[in-house]
Design an enzyme around this catalytic site. Sequence first.
Site: not given
Length: 344
Positions: A22, A239, A271-272, A294
Amino acid sequence: MRRVEEWEREAEWRLPAPVLAYFRQGAGAGLSAAEAAACWDAPRLLPRVLRDVSAVATRTSVLGTDVDTPILVAPTTLQRQAHPEGEVAMVHGTAAAGSLTCVTGNAGVPFAALAGPAPWWVQAYVLKDRRLTAELLERAKEAGARAVVLTADTPVVGQQFSTGPSVWDTVPPEHLLANIDRRELDDWRWDKAADLTPATIDWLRTTTGLPVVVKGVLRPDDARTCLAAGAAAIWVSNHGGRQLDGAVPTARALRPVAEALAGSGAELYVDGGLRTGRHALLALALGATAVFVGRPALWALTVDGASGVQRLLTDLTAELAHAMALVGAPDLAALTPDLVADGT
């Protein structure tokens, strides 16, 4: 100094397989998730020489909060699966590194457990029932949240495919949504709203009295619209590749958005796929005020709780400072677009 890849390898054998899957998962075929870091690897730098870099400073401020580093922590779900203390450890770890974290509205700990001097923001999914959204955010504000981050790229949840047991079949209920009444979860009012408009920004700002950051922006025109509607900052994000597979990587989206906001005074985040101090330098040179990580923070939280998060951010900041010295930038203000070679 420990690289992000090392944190990830150690986290692999600590996490249950469904949770690991996940955390890593992207939407669809995983194209956007897979290419994110490589897109930050591609640009090349044009360093300056004969600049005094005997002292390099990474200090800055974000929405009025002073931080020692522009490398911050993005909101992620299921942090209690990474570490028993979940968001509490994440907030304390980031604060110890002189940074801050954005806490998901889906947090597995009560917001009240985060009350204290450590700075944090709250991420918001606006619900169909705006009253429930307002109540959730009021609890976050009472516990010390300093800003609201509106996730704008989730009118529906991205399609994610997996084999084996679903993470939602293995996670204890108490590790998720600790700030809502679980008896009401089946009520339609808790569904995410698909009718968001620019007016939602002003509604959040006036309802909470907090500055609003709009997360999920990839287009310059959307960035300008958000500012006109009252946003205090724009957050360039796809995202983590978990929504629309094939969406442009943030490494490519950042510069046009920064150019669109030039002269506005608005803060800009991204981000990313950011995995190194060099990646952070590139983003800052292209116009970002700060960057967010993240998945790397999840790996560090898994391995060593708050101490792991602190070390991750400290190491990334040291990498950033080293790269700044090599490009001739004694402070963040000296990181300007001309350091990035044209065509990259």
